[in-house]
Enzyme design. Structure first.
Site, PDB file in Angstrom:
ATOM      1  N   PRO A 268       0.786  -1.244   0.000  1.00 19.24           N
ATOM      2  CA  PRO A 268       0.000   0.000   0.000  1.00 19.24           C
ATOM      3  C   PRO A 268       0.818   1.294   0.000  1.00 19.24           C
ATOM      4  O   PRO A 268       0.262   2.369   0.119  1.00 19.24           O
ATOM      5  CB  PRO A 268      -0.801  -0.121   1.299  1.00 19.24           C
ATOM      6  CG  PRO A 268       0.102  -0.880   2.214  1.00 19.24           C
ATOM      7  CD  PRO A 268       0.835  -1.865   1.347  1.00 19.24           C
ATOM      8  N   GLY A 270       3.680   2.277   1.977  1.00 19.41           N
ATOM      9  CA  GLY A 270       4.361   2.814   3.156  1.00 19.41           C
ATOM     10  C   GLY A 270       5.850   3.033   2.926  1.00 19.41           C
ATOM     11  O   GLY A 270       6.408   4.071   3.298  1.00 19.41           O
ATOM     12  N   ASP A 287       3.055  -1.876  -9.113  1.00 15.99           N
ATOM     13  CA  ASP A 287       2.301  -2.937  -8.447  1.00 15.99           C
ATOM     14  C   ASP A 287       1.416  -3.617  -9.483  1.00 15.99           C
ATOM     15  O   ASP A 287       0.915  -2.959 -10.406  1.00 15.99           O
ATOM     16  CB  ASP A 287       1.438  -2.399  -7.301  1.00 15.99           C
ATOM     17  CG  ASP A 287       1.023  -3.508  -6.342  1.00 15.99           C
ATOM     18  OD1 ASP A 287       1.771  -3.746  -5.371  1.00 15.99           O
ATOM     19  OD2 ASP A 287      -0.031  -4.147  -6.566  1.00 15.99           O
ATOM     20  N   CYS A 388       8.059  -9.846   4.540  1.00 17.94           N
ATOM     21  CA  CYS A 388       7.492  -9.816   5.900  1.00 17.94           C
ATOM     22  C   CYS A 388       7.226 -11.258   6.323  1.00 17.94           C
ATOM     23  O   CYS A 388       6.090 -11.657   6.565  1.00 17.94           O
ATOM     24  CB  CYS A 388       6.234  -8.958   5.970  1.00 17.94           C
ATOM     25  SG  CYS A 388       4.960  -9.369   4.753  1.00 17.94           S
TER      26      CYS A 388
END
Length: 449
Positions: A268, A270, A287, A388
């Protein structure tokens, strides 16, 4: 004059949560499912749904013991599991009333669950079955809880394969890693230092009785989570919500004015914003999902970071012909798709959406993307590999493969694997789980510097 918001009945919340659980068990993300919940119901439904996702193994184990045979349909089963998760709350949780544990009177849960069953033709004819199962649980709660307590998935709240993978990878820390997912992560902000200094924002928070402490180069960790509309500076673009572990991306890479930068797999946004907050960059934001890319645009506009120097591209990062103009980048941020196993405390549905076979699939996808992106890095330029994840196949094992496979790559210092571990027993881990590896493409002969 606006009408006051009327809180939904618990039966409405339970039925909406059952619908969300049914969707997750069918492979849909909880985030997507919650978007279809009426706005005025979303907060309580999200709160209960997140708790159910954390306690799902317990609810499913109890459901299996209480039903003589397979549930009539997935919605009935989901409603039963939601109610059982709430009824299984132990006394210590109920007495402490932890903010992430929804505590209700047991008989109220039973009555409201039966009312919830009346709301749909797929569940209405089975409300008697639901009522019998729940009352049976209350009569035999102690023995039933003891019967399932020995199951590893109930003890840790994860699928067995996930527990095995983490235990194998981190034999000395696996318990702490799994336990960290039992509570939500802290609300951490990244200060937009182009708009306000961290100290000035912290002082403003103090004046508003918002307790916080500093983290990293630009982070502020709130003592308790608040709706963004209740925190000064959101509309002004003074800060963004971003985990302290994710903020490391903007601290690792060497950015300076005039650099040509690519943020691949950016949504998104960040990390995109963090880089733009630090220097005047010629930024390409890439993206594969155009809808998620629109969110990046909205976030950059709020932060006053948009403009002609930011270029949006909706395309597959591995298909260079779809988006690359052939001009190399000084820095490529490759925040590649992964299992997201490192952020499961914030998205507890992830552990039920993933399958063990996904590990090899995501690892192969990551390699394809990074090998393609490496071609776009200028000699002397950098590529930061980010996931992540806590699984080594998406972290240290992948980084070793890339180090050997990227032509002319020099591996530089980076944090490597950071784990969601609490600093002391009983506290919350300060950051999620991430993996970072930084590579530099060796300059062409005679052009170093």
């Amino acid at each position: 004059m606006t009408s006051p918001v009327v809180a939904p009945a618990l039966s409405d919340v339970l039925f909406a949560c059952a619908g969300c659980l049914r969707d997750v068990l069918a492979g849909r993300s909880l985030t997507e499912s919650l978007q279809e919940v009426p706005d005025e119901w979303r907060a309580p439904v999200q709160s209960v749904s997140f708790y159910v996702m954390r306690q799902l193994a317990t609810g499913q184990a109890l459901s299996g013991l209480l039903l003589d045979k397979k549930a009539p349909n997935r919605l009935v089963e989901s409603l039963l599991v939601v109610a059982l998760c709430l009824l299984a709350v132990d006394e210590s949780q109920a007495n402490n009333k932890a903010r992430h544990v929804p505590v209700y009177d047991a008989h109220t849960v039973v009555n409201q669950a039966v009312k919830a069953a009346d709301k749909h033709k797929k569940t209405a004819s089975f409300k008697g079955l639901l009522n019998a199962c729940l009352r049976n649980f209350l009569r035999n709660k102690e023995s039933l809880m003891q019967a399932i307590a020995v199951r590893s998935e109930v003890q840790w709240g994860f699928p067995k394969w996930w527990i095995h993978q983490v235990r194998q990878a981190y034999p000395g820390q696996w318990r702490e890693i799994l336990a960290s997912a039992a509570t939500p992560g802290p609300m951490t902000l990244r200060v937009n230092t182009r708009q306000i200094s961290r100290e000035a924002l912290r002082q403003l928070f103090i004046e508003q009785d918002i307790s916080c402490h500093e983290a990293g180069h630009a982070g502020l960790v709130l003592a308790r989570a608040l709706p963004v509309t209740q925190i000064p500076g959101f509309e002004q673009g003074w800060w963004s919500v971003q985990d302290a572990g994710a903020q490391l991306a903007g601290e690792i890479v060497p950015v300076h004015d005039g650099m040509r930068v690519l943020d691949a797999c950016a949504a998104p946004g960040g990390k995109t914003a963090h880089l733009l907050e630090q220097a005047n960059l010629d930024m390409t934001v890439l993206d594969v999902d155009s809808h998620r890319l629109a969110r990046v645009e909205e976030n950059l506009a709020r932060l006053k970071l948009d403009g002609p120097h930011v270029h949006m591209r909706a395309a597959d990062a591995a298909e260079l012909s779809q988006w690359w103009d052939g001009v190399p980048f000084d820095l490529v941020l490759a925040d590649v798709p992964c299992t997201a196993s490192g952020i499961v405390r914030r998205h507890p549905d992830i552990k039920w959406l993933r399958q063990e076979a996904d590990l090899a699939k995501t690892a192969a996808l990551q390699r394809a993307i990074v090998l393609a992106l490496w071609q776009t890095v200028a000699p002397g330029g950098y590529l930061l590999y980010v996931t992540c994840s806590v699984f080594p196949i998406e972290g240290q094992e992948q980084a070793r493969y890339l180090e050997m496979s990227l032509a002319g790559a020099e591996r530089l210092g980076a944090p490597g694997q950071i784990l969601p571990l609490a600093e002391q027993a009983g506290s919350v881990a300060p950051h999620d789980g991430f993996y970072y590896a930084l590579f530099r493409k060796k300059p062409e002969s005679g052009k170093d510097g």
